[in-house]
Scaffold this motif. Structure first.
Motif, PDB file in Angstrom:
ATOM      1  N   LYS A 135       0.816  -1.212   0.000  1.00 23.74           N
ATOM      2  CA  LYS A 135       0.000   0.000   0.000  1.00 23.74           C
ATOM      3  C   LYS A 135       0.849   1.262   0.000  1.00 23.74           C
ATOM      4  O   LYS A 135       0.529   2.245  -0.683  1.00 23.74           O
ATOM      5  CB  LYS A 135      -0.918  -0.003   1.224  1.00 23.74           C
ATOM      6  N   ARG A 136       1.953   1.259   0.742  1.00 26.26           N
ATOM      7  CA  ARG A 136       2.778   2.459   0.896  1.00 26.26           C
ATOM      8  C   ARG A 136       3.955   2.508  -0.081  1.00 26.26           C
ATOM      9  O   ARG A 136       4.723   3.451  -0.063  1.00 26.26           O
ATOM     10  CB  ARG A 136       3.310   2.548   2.322  1.00 26.26           C
ATOM     11  N   GLN A 137       4.105   1.465  -0.894  1.00 24.83           N
ATOM     12  CA  GLN A 137       5.189   1.399  -1.871  1.00 24.83           C
ATOM     13  C   GLN A 137       6.553   1.532  -1.194  1.00 24.83           C
ATOM     14  O   GLN A 137       7.366   2.395  -1.517  1.00 24.83           O
ATOM     15  CB  GLN A 137       5.010   2.462  -2.961  1.00 24.83           C
ATOM     16  N   ILE A 138       6.793   0.640  -0.256  1.00 30.47           N
ATOM     17  CA  ILE A 138       8.042   0.635   0.491  1.00 30.47           C
ATOM     18  C   ILE A 138       9.109  -0.133  -0.293  1.00 30.47           C
ATOM     19  O   ILE A 138       8.916  -1.298  -0.637  1.00 30.47           O
ATOM     20  CB  ILE A 138       7.858  -0.014   1.872  1.00 30.47           C
ATOM     21  N   ALA A 139      10.239   0.507  -0.570  1.00 34.36           N
ATOM     22  CA  ALA A 139      11.336  -0.149  -1.285  1.00 34.36           C
ATOM     23  C   ALA A 139      12.269  -0.894  -0.336  1.00 34.36           C
ATOM     24  O   ALA A 139      12.789  -1.944  -0.676  1.00 34.36           O
ATOM     25  CB  ALA A 139      12.131   0.875  -2.092  1.00 34.36           C
ATOM     26  N   ILE A 140      12.481  -0.325   0.852  1.00 39.20           N
ATOM     27  CA  ILE A 140      13.381  -0.937   1.830  1.00 39.20           C
ATOM     28  C   ILE A 140      12.715  -0.902   3.196  1.00 39.20           C
ATOM     29  O   ILE A 140      12.244   0.139   3.643  1.00 39.20           O
ATOM     30  CB  ILE A 140      14.735  -0.202   1.918  1.00 39.20           C
ATOM     31  N   LEU A 141      12.691  -2.058   3.846  1.00 38.68           N
ATOM     32  CA  LEU A 141      12.175  -2.180   5.209  1.00 38.68           C
ATOM     33  C   LEU A 141      13.365  -2.528   6.100  1.00 38.68           C
ATOM     34  O   LEU A 141      14.142  -3.431   5.777  1.00 38.68           O
ATOM     35  CB  LEU A 141      11.116  -3.277   5.261  1.00 38.68           C
ATOM     36  N   PHE A 142      13.525  -1.821   7.215  1.00 40.36           N
ATOM     37  CA  PHE A 142      14.712  -2.031   8.028  1.00 40.36           C
ATOM     38  C   PHE A 142      14.419  -1.813   9.501  1.00 40.36           C
ATOM     39  O   PHE A 142      13.367  -1.287   9.881  1.00 40.36           O
ATOM     40  CB  PHE A 142      15.839  -1.087   7.583  1.00 40.36           C
ATOM     41  N   GLY A 143      15.369  -2.215  10.332  1.00 37.24           N
ATOM     42  CA  GLY A 143      15.236  -2.025  11.766  1.00 37.24           C
ATOM     43  C   GLY A 143      16.368  -2.722  12.484  1.00 37.24           C
ATOM     44  O   GLY A 143      17.412  -3.007  11.898  1.00 37.24           O
ATOM     45  N   LEU A 167      26.181  -9.803   5.270  1.00 36.39           N
ATOM     46  CA  LEU A 167      26.281  -8.352   5.367  1.00 36.39           C
ATOM     47  C   LEU A 167      25.551  -7.687   4.199  1.00 36.39           C
ATOM     48  O   LEU A 167      25.532  -8.214   3.080  1.00 36.39           O
ATOM     49  CB  LEU A 167      27.741  -7.903   5.363  1.00 36.39           C
ATOM     50  N   ALA A 168      24.949  -6.540   4.468  1.00 32.24           N
ATOM     51  CA  ALA A 168      24.277  -5.762   3.430  1.00 32.24           C
ATOM     52  C   ALA A 168      25.306  -5.279   2.408  1.00 32.24           C
ATOM     53  O   ALA A 168      26.487  -5.124   2.724  1.00 32.24           O
ATOM     54  CB  ALA A 168      23.563  -4.569   4.059  1.00 32.24           C
ATOM     55  N   PRO A 169      24.868  -5.026   1.159  1.00 30.80           N
ATOM     56  CA  PRO A 169      25.808  -4.506   0.159  1.00 30.80           C
ATOM     57  C   PRO A 169      26.387  -3.169   0.600  1.00 30.80           C
ATOM     58  O   PRO A 169      25.729  -2.377   1.278  1.00 30.80           O
ATOM     59  CB  PRO A 169      24.938  -4.363  -1.093  1.00 30.80           C
ATOM     60  N   LEU A 170      27.629  -2.916   0.190  1.00 30.77           N
ATOM     61  CA  LEU A 170      28.315  -1.693   0.611  1.00 30.77           C
ATOM     62  C   LEU A 170      27.537  -0.433   0.255  1.00 30.77           C
ATOM     63  O   LEU A 170      27.570   0.554   0.985  1.00 30.77           O
ATOM     64  CB  LEU A 170      29.708  -1.621  -0.031  1.00 30.77           C
ATOM     65  N   SER A 171      26.823  -0.467  -0.869  1.00 30.35           N
ATOM     66  CA  SER A 171      26.097   0.726  -1.319  1.00 30.35           C
ATOM     67  C   SER A 171      24.988   1.132  -0.367  1.00 30.35           C
ATOM     68  O   SER A 171      24.529   2.273  -0.396  1.00 30.35           O
ATOM     69  CB  SER A 171      25.511   0.480  -2.711  1.00 30.35           C
ATOM     70  N   GLY A 220      15.280 -13.292   3.109  1.00 29.77           N
ATOM     71  CA  GLY A 220      16.361 -12.727   2.318  1.00 29.77           C
ATOM     72  C   GLY A 220      16.993 -11.485   2.905  1.00 29.77           C
ATOM     73  O   GLY A 220      17.595 -10.690   2.183  1.00 29.77           O
ATOM     74  N   ALA A 221      16.895 -11.295   4.220  1.00 32.04           N
ATOM     75  CA  ALA A 221      17.439 -10.098   4.856  1.00 32.04           C
ATOM     76  C   ALA A 221      18.960 -10.077   4.806  1.00 32.04           C
ATOM     77  O   ALA A 221      19.627 -11.116   4.751  1.00 32.04           O
ATOM     78  CB  ALA A 221      16.981 -10.020   6.309  1.00 32.04           C
ATOM     79  N   THR A 222      19.517  -8.860   4.837  1.00 35.15           N
ATOM     80  CA  THR A 222      20.943  -8.659   5.031  1.00 35.15           C
ATOM     81  C   THR A 222      21.134  -7.787   6.274  1.00 35.15           C
ATOM     82  O   THR A 222      20.172  -7.201   6.784  1.00 35.15           O
ATOM     83  CB  THR A 222      21.602  -8.003   3.804  1.00 35.15           C
ATOM     84  N   PHE A 223      22.386  -7.669   6.732  1.00 41.40           N
ATOM     85  CA  PHE A 223      22.618  -7.059   8.034  1.00 41.40           C
ATOM     86  C   PHE A 223      23.697  -5.989   7.961  1.00 41.40           C
ATOM     87  O   PHE A 223      24.620  -6.058   7.159  1.00 41.40           O
ATOM     88  CB  PHE A 223      23.011  -8.150   9.045  1.00 41.40           C
ATOM     89  N   GLY A 224      23.551  -4.975   8.802  1.00 39.38           N
ATOM     90  CA  GLY A 224      24.542  -3.921   8.892  1.00 39.38           C
ATOM     91  C   GLY A 224      25.805  -4.412   9.578  1.00 39.38           C
ATOM     92  O   GLY A 224      25.857  -5.529  10.118  1.00 39.38           O
ATOM     93  N   MET A 241      17.943  -5.453   7.279  1.00 37.67           N
ATOM     94  CA  MET A 241      17.385  -4.717   6.146  1.00 37.67           C
ATOM     95  C   MET A 241      16.839  -5.711   5.124  1.00 37.67           C
ATOM     96  O   MET A 241      17.469  -6.731   4.844  1.00 37.67           O
ATOM     97  CB  MET A 241      18.487  -3.866   5.496  1.00 37.67           C
ATOM     98  N   MET A 242      15.661  -5.401   4.571  1.00 34.42           N
ATOM     99  CA  MET A 242      15.074  -6.253   3.541  1.00 34.42           C
ATOM    100  C   MET A 242      14.752  -5.423   2.308  1.00 34.42           C
ATOM    101  O   MET A 242      14.051  -4.416   2.398  1.00 34.42           O
ATOM    102  CB  MET A 242      13.820  -6.948   4.070  1.00 34.42           C
ATOM    103  N   GLN A 243      15.282  -5.861   1.158  1.00 35.44           N
ATOM    104  CA  GLN A 243      14.973  -5.267  -0.134  1.00 35.44           C
ATOM    105  C   GLN A 243      14.130  -6.262  -0.917  1.00 35.44           C
ATOM    106  O   GLN A 243      14.358  -7.470  -0.869  1.00 35.44           O
ATOM    107  CB  GLN A 243      16.240  -4.997  -0.938  1.00 35.44           C
ATOM    108  N   THR A 244      13.191  -5.752  -1.709  1.00 33.95           N
ATOM    109  CA  THR A 244      12.352  -6.643  -2.497  1.00 33.95           C
ATOM    110  C   THR A 244      13.184  -7.531  -3.405  1.00 33.95           C
ATOM    111  O   THR A 244      12.932  -8.722  -3.526  1.00 33.95           O
ATOM    112  CB  THR A 244      11.366  -5.827  -3.346  1.00 33.95           C
ATOM    113  N   LYS A 245      14.217  -6.976  -4.029  1.00 34.54           N
ATOM    114  CA  LYS A 245      14.988  -7.760  -4.989  1.00 34.54           C
ATOM    115  C   LYS A 245      15.825  -8.842  -4.324  1.00 34.54           C
ATOM    116  O   LYS A 245      16.358  -9.716  -4.998  1.00 34.54           O
ATOM    117  CB  LYS A 245      15.889  -6.856  -5.831  1.00 34.54           C
TER     118      LYS A 245
END
Length: 317
Positions: A135-143, A167-171, A220-224, A241-245
């Motif tokens: 509904k909110r068109q969220i690209a990245i969900l994190f916490g 680990l999350a991608p460097l970008s 499919g989460a990655t981590f800081g 962090m979770m990205q759709t892709k």
């Protein structure tokens, strides 16, 4: 939208009383059960809250009239009103904040102790988050995801495993702000590579993970990078962090018929849309996809799911 499974329902809270119940549940779990500190006012009210609750939304699972599970959600607009996200008190998330599209922070996840056995409440919370994302068109969900205690060495296998493998991608990668540890907490505890790679055993690592962290990995989460020791809250936290892709290949195959169905997606060129629009690509309509997501999450309960469009309201009181 409200989503029902028999006598359970997941949706955003709508009234002051529902929001009070959320804070009361958080007090029971975080303060009374897990030993987080509380102010005299919080003890008097028996509610757990902070300044970030002012503009936050609460996703809640109801069993009858009782709230039995919750997430706090802060999107980009709410964060701007409050001067930032809660996680910025622990991690540098500047790279995530530069990403195109809407982003949202999830925090304060908890489930009533009497409702944890079969995982239904947690799965319903994730289904509610799926509807929110669509509904909110969220690209990245994190916490942040937490263990109870103040010594990350107690979860050395799990934390080291996440460091070497997820680990999350460097970008986009957040980094811990160890300088914000409470006085007296050794900043060296922020290291994630507690053990050398040869000493890390995946089976032992997964046994040390909380059910919530295991669930994030399945999605499919990655981590800081780094661990934040939150001494006043009696926890140590990793950034998730979770990205759709990045949805796990098995989920992709189930929803889209291909293990690399999302390979072409990339945040920087704006290709990520909503979870709902993507998971059944090229079928259009986010709520068709949400129903598929619900079928996958709820499994044996799928025949009992009802999707109820919100009636016109005046908003939360």
């Amino acid at each position: 939208m409200a989503i029902k499974v028999r006598d359970y329902e997941v949706r955003l809270t709508r009234t002051k009383e529902e929001r009070r119940q959320v804070r009361a549940l958080r007090y029971a779990v975080f303060v009374e059960e897990e030993g987080a500190s509380a102010t005299e006012e919080q003890k008097s009210l028996r509610e757990e809250y902070d300044a970030f609750d002012l503009f936050a939304e609460y996703m809640a699972v109801f069993h009858g009239d009782k709230i039995v599970g919750t997430y706090r959600i802060i999107d980009r607009d709410a964060a701007e009103k409050m001067g930032g996200f809660y996680t910025e008190s622990e991690f540098n998330i500047s790279k995530i904040k530069k990403a195109q599209g809407n982003i949202a922070e999830m925090s304060r996840a908890c489930v009533d102790a009497a409702y944890r056995e079969n995982g239904l409440v947690m799965r319903m919370l994730w289904l509610g988050l799926g509807e929110y994302i669509a509904k909110r068109q969220i690209a990245i969900l994190f916490g942040v995801a937490s263990w109870v205690g103040k010594n990350p060495v107690d979860s050395a296998q799990a934390i080291s495993y996440l460091y070497y493998n997820h680990l999350a991608p460097l970008s986009l990668r957040p980094t811990v702000l160890a300088e914000k540890f409470a006085d007296g907490v050794d900043q060296r505890l922020s290291r994630m590579n507690i053990l050398p790679p040869a000493f890390v055993d995946e089976d032992r690592a997964r046994r040390e993970m909380t059910p919530l962290i295991k669930g994030y990995l399945r999605l499919g989460a990655t981590f800081g990078k780094g661990v934040f020791v939150d001494a006043p809250f009696n926890s140590y936290d990793v950034f998730v962090m979770m990205q759709t892709k990045k949805i796990d290949a098995a989920y992709q195959k189930h929803f889209a018929g291909s293990e690399n169905a999302f390979e072409h997606l990339d945040i920087k060129d704006g290709a990520i849309k909503t979870l709902g629009k993507i998971v059944l690509f090229p079928v259009t309509g986010p709520y068709k996809a949400l129903r598929a997501f619900g079928s996958f999450l709820m499994r044996e309960d799928v025949g009992d799911i009802e999707y109820i469009e919100d009636a016109q309201t005046n908003g939360e009181e």
